[in-house]
Enzyme design. Structure first.
Site, PDB file in Angstrom:
ATOM      1  N   ASP A   1       0.863  -1.177   0.000  1.00  0.00           N
ATOM      2  CA  ASP A   1       0.000   0.000   0.000  1.00  0.00           C
ATOM      3  C   ASP A   1       0.902   1.231   0.000  1.00  0.00           C
ATOM      4  O   ASP A   1       2.131   1.108  -0.063  1.00  0.00           O
ATOM      5  CB  ASP A   1      -0.971  -0.016   1.193  1.00  0.00           C
ATOM      6  CG  ASP A   1      -2.329   0.570   0.816  1.00  0.00           C
ATOM      7  OD1 ASP A   1      -2.366   1.748   0.415  1.00  0.00           O
ATOM      8  OD2 ASP A   1      -3.345  -0.156   0.898  1.00  0.00           O
TER       9      ASP A   1
ATOM     10  N   HIS B   1      -2.786   3.396  -4.607  1.00  0.00           N
ATOM     11  CA  HIS B   1      -2.172   2.886  -3.370  1.00  0.00           C
ATOM     12  C   HIS B   1      -0.746   2.375  -3.608  1.00  0.00           C
ATOM     13  O   HIS B   1      -0.339   1.354  -3.057  1.00  0.00           O
ATOM     14  CB  HIS B   1      -3.037   1.774  -2.751  1.00  0.00           C
ATOM     15  CG  HIS B   1      -4.298   2.281  -2.090  1.00  0.00           C
ATOM     16  ND1 HIS B   1      -4.304   2.991  -0.916  1.00  0.00           N
ATOM     17  CD2 HIS B   1      -5.603   2.197  -2.466  1.00  0.00           C
ATOM     18  CE1 HIS B   1      -5.542   3.307  -0.578  1.00  0.00           C
ATOM     19  NE2 HIS B   1      -6.361   2.846  -1.512  1.00  0.00           N
TER      20      HIS B   1
ATOM     21  N   GLU C   1      -9.698   2.809  -5.224  1.00  0.00           N
ATOM     22  CA  GLU C   1      -9.297   4.179  -4.896  1.00  0.00           C
ATOM     23  C   GLU C   1      -8.081   4.666  -5.670  1.00  0.00           C
ATOM     24  O   GLU C   1      -7.050   4.994  -5.086  1.00  0.00           O
ATOM     25  CB  GLU C   1      -9.022   4.259  -3.379  1.00  0.00           C
ATOM     26  CG  GLU C   1     -10.230   3.901  -2.551  1.00  0.00           C
ATOM     27  CD  GLU C   1      -9.972   3.905  -1.048  1.00  0.00           C
ATOM     28  OE1 GLU C   1     -10.904   4.246  -0.295  1.00  0.00           O
ATOM     29  OE2 GLU C   1      -8.852   3.557  -0.619  1.00  0.00           O
TER      30      GLU C   1
HETATM   31  C1  TNX Z   1     -10.842   1.689   2.183  1.00  0.00           C
HETATM   32  S1  TNX Z   1     -11.428  -1.109   1.224  1.00  0.00           S
HETATM   33  C2  TNX Z   1      -9.739   1.078   1.621  1.00  0.00           C
HETATM   34  C3  TNX Z   1      -8.534   0.872   2.420  1.00  0.00           C
HETATM   35  C4  TNX Z   1      -8.649   1.489   3.777  1.00  0.00           C
HETATM   36  C5  TNX Z   1     -10.022   1.207   4.344  1.00  0.00           C
HETATM   37  C6  TNX Z   1     -10.224   1.678   5.742  1.00  0.00           C
HETATM   38  C7  TNX Z   1     -10.481  -0.632   0.176  1.00  0.00           C
HETATM   39  C8  TNX Z   1     -10.482  -1.457  -0.988  1.00  0.00           C
HETATM   40  N1  TNX Z   1      -9.761   0.486   0.380  1.00  0.00           N
HETATM   41  O1  TNX Z   1      -7.403   1.353   1.726  1.00  0.00           O
HETATM   42  O2  TNX Z   1      -7.654   0.970   4.596  1.00  0.00           O
HETATM   43  O3  TNX Z   1     -10.986   1.801   3.514  1.00  0.00           O
HETATM   44  O4  TNX Z   1     -11.415   1.194   6.305  1.00  0.00           O
END
Ligand code: TNX
Length: 529
Positions: A171, A247, A310
């Site tokens: 990440d 990420h 994301e």
């Molecule tokens: C969303 S779930 C994210 C993570 C974070 C999390 C915290 C996802 C695919 N991405 O990067 O750690 O929320 O709850």
């Protein structure tokens, strides 16, 4: 008192005493699960292993049972002998966990327990899982967890008949694998200088504070291979995740040419969504397949998770090379570009006979790649769309599957990322949405709990958030029977005694434990999202 609840239990009078010297005997092909049973409860009771079936107290037998469902087992306990049968080693592993749970919690001790009589109640159990994907996720990027804890985590998954360990290895805040072709990932990407204290937006800390303590670590391939085989012996498959193309700030810190700008970045010391995303170039595609190639050597899992969540579009929009690429591919949008990128990864994984898993963002910007599996985290709608289109899905909506969310409204709960998923919320979850027809419902492989570790600095914190809620999710994933919260409440109380024996820092049913914080964050919760 078994968790997850078995499909069918018929009790009889009497019991089978297990005493020092009582023998576990494995039939052909059943040695591994028999050894597992011995390693779980053998030390406390003084059980031995033998080969003479007529002298067996517990027989573990692989049977040719074409009609038995996958991972199913059958247990018959009489007053003279117990016989555990299954058509697969996986089924036997599940049955072994049931045998262990039929004994007093102290049977789980690692050394001889004197003065306790150990006996199995006479009964018959027929049991099989509802879902084939019964997962538990752990984020070891935001906080590195010692390797020993990963093995313990596997034990805990197996104890709950969970069969997938989704290991989030990369990440923005750190890489935990060391691909040989990119040595700076180990050297640079696995450490960050500092970690955010508290939570962004905390009104009592208007200026974000950093703890100034370097944090990091990684697992070498041998360690991961050991983990994979340790897990396999317990019917747990490790599904690794490398998060792409967002990420990735930690990777860009080591190899700036993977980024879209010439800006030098460091391994991130904050939480959230970094704007530094992968440049969609031949070089970065080669990077992805090179790293995946090394991962495939260590992880035999059919499923390989490539993230996809994301990924902000800003840098792609501003990058002339990305825009040129987008145009030359004839793609109309950045969403379409990510979709194209995921298809490339999918082509590679398919050529290696693996199955791509991605977060539900991979549904955006174009058709899903052939054969992909979707993990639906932003609610269930992504999963529903994918299942209706004939793709396999794992349902793990934030509500209630995210165990990094608060477990109660008690102000003494340790600082968490936000949200509220109580034990009852998790227990009440049904991974098959009621509006899916039976054809689409068949594509729901199962469900998974997630432990993102921004606010989980160490194994103690992970255990606190995981239990007892992971036990509730395990019952959701395993048990066909109708949910019965009253029965669960009774069984979970007994189950926590087992977790006590194992030294697990679970959250007591009555409320938060006095909390020892380490690493990031204040103990006090300031506000809730
Ligand atoms: C969303 S779930 C994210 C993570 C974070 C999390 C915290 C996802 C695919 N991405 O990067 O750690 O929320 O709850």
């Amino acid at each position: 008192m078994i968790i997850p609840r078995p499909s069918l239990v018929t009790t009889h009078d009497g019991e089978l005493e297990l005493a020092p010297g009582s023998r576990i005997v494995a039939g052909p092909g059943a040695q591994r699960p028999a050894d597992l049973l011995h390693s779980l409860v053998g030390a406390a009771i003084g059980l031995e292993r033998g080969s003479d079936v007529s002298a067996a107290t517990i027989q573990v037998v692989l049977v040719d049972q074409g009609s038995m469902p996958a991972e199913a087992y059958r247990l018959r306990v009489g007053t003279e002998q117990a016989v555990l049968e299954a058509g697969s080693v996986a089924g036997l592993c599940n049955g072994v966990q049931t045998v262990a749970q039929l004994l007093p919690a102290t049977a789980l001790r690692r050394s001889r327990v004197a003065g306790t009589r150990f006996a199995l109640p006479a009964l018959e159990i027929e049991d099989a899982p509802r879902f084939s994907w019964r997962g538990g996720h752990l984020d070891v990027s935001r906080h590195f967890m010692p390797a020993s804890f990963l093995f313990r985590f596997v034990d805990l998954l197996a104890m709950h008949k969970l069969n997938i360990f989704h290991l989030h290895l990369t990440d923005d805040q750190g890489w935990r694998i060391a691909p040989a072709r990119y040595p700076l990932l180990a050297e640079v990407s696995s450490w960050r200088r500092s970690t955010l204290v508290g939570r962004p937006g905390d009104p009592t800390r208007p200026v974000p504070e950093l703890d100034g303590t370097p944090h990091g670590g990684l697992y070498d391939w041998d360690c991961l291979r050991d983990l994979v085989s340790y897990a396999a012996e317990r019917n747990v498959t490790v599904v690794p995740e490398i998060d792409l193309p967002g990420h990735v700030q930690a990777a860009i810190a080591a190899y700036p040419e993977l980024g879209c700008t010439s800006e030098r970045v460091e391994v991130w010391d904050r939480w959230g969504i970094s704007k530094h995303v992968l440049d969609i170039s031949d070089k970065s595609l080669r990077f992805c397949t090179d790293v995946l190639a090394e991962m495939l050597e260590a992880f035999p899992s059919k499923y390989i998770h490539v993230g996809g969540d994301e990924c902000p579009r800003d840098q792609w929009r501003e990058s002339p090379t990305v825009q040129t690429r987008l145009a030359s591919l004839g793609l109309g949008s950045e969403d379409a570009l990510q979709s194209w990128f995921t298809r490339k990864l999918n082509d590679y994984l398919r050529s290696e006979r693996r199955t791509l898993v991605g977060w539900d963002e991979i549904l955006e910007g174009g058709p899903l790649p052939v054969g992909a599996t979707v993990m639906s985290w932003r609610g269930e709608s992504g999963g529903i769309t994918a299942a209706r289109a004939g793709f396999d899905v794992v349902m793990c909506p934030e509500t209630p599957c995210y165990l990094d969310h608060y477990q109660s409204e008690d102000p003494d709960e340790p600082l968490a990322i936000g949200g509220l998923n109580t034990l009852e919320d998790v227990y009440a979850y049904d991974p098959v949405p009621s509006d899916l027809d039976s054809e689409a419902a068949r594509h729901v492989l199962g469900t998974e709990f997630l432990l993102w570790s921004e606010y989980l600095p160490d194994p103690t914190a992970v255990e606190y958030m995981a239990f007892p809620r992971a036990a509730a999710l395990a019952e959701v994933a395993w048990s066909n029977s109708q949910r019965d919260v009253v029965s669960f409440r009774i069984r979970i109380a007994a189950h926590l005694e087992r977790l006590d024996v194992l030294g697990i820092n679970y959250r007591p049913l009555a409320g938060p434990r006095p909390w020892q914080r380490g690493g990031t964050g204040a103990r006090r919760r300031v506000f809730r999202a």
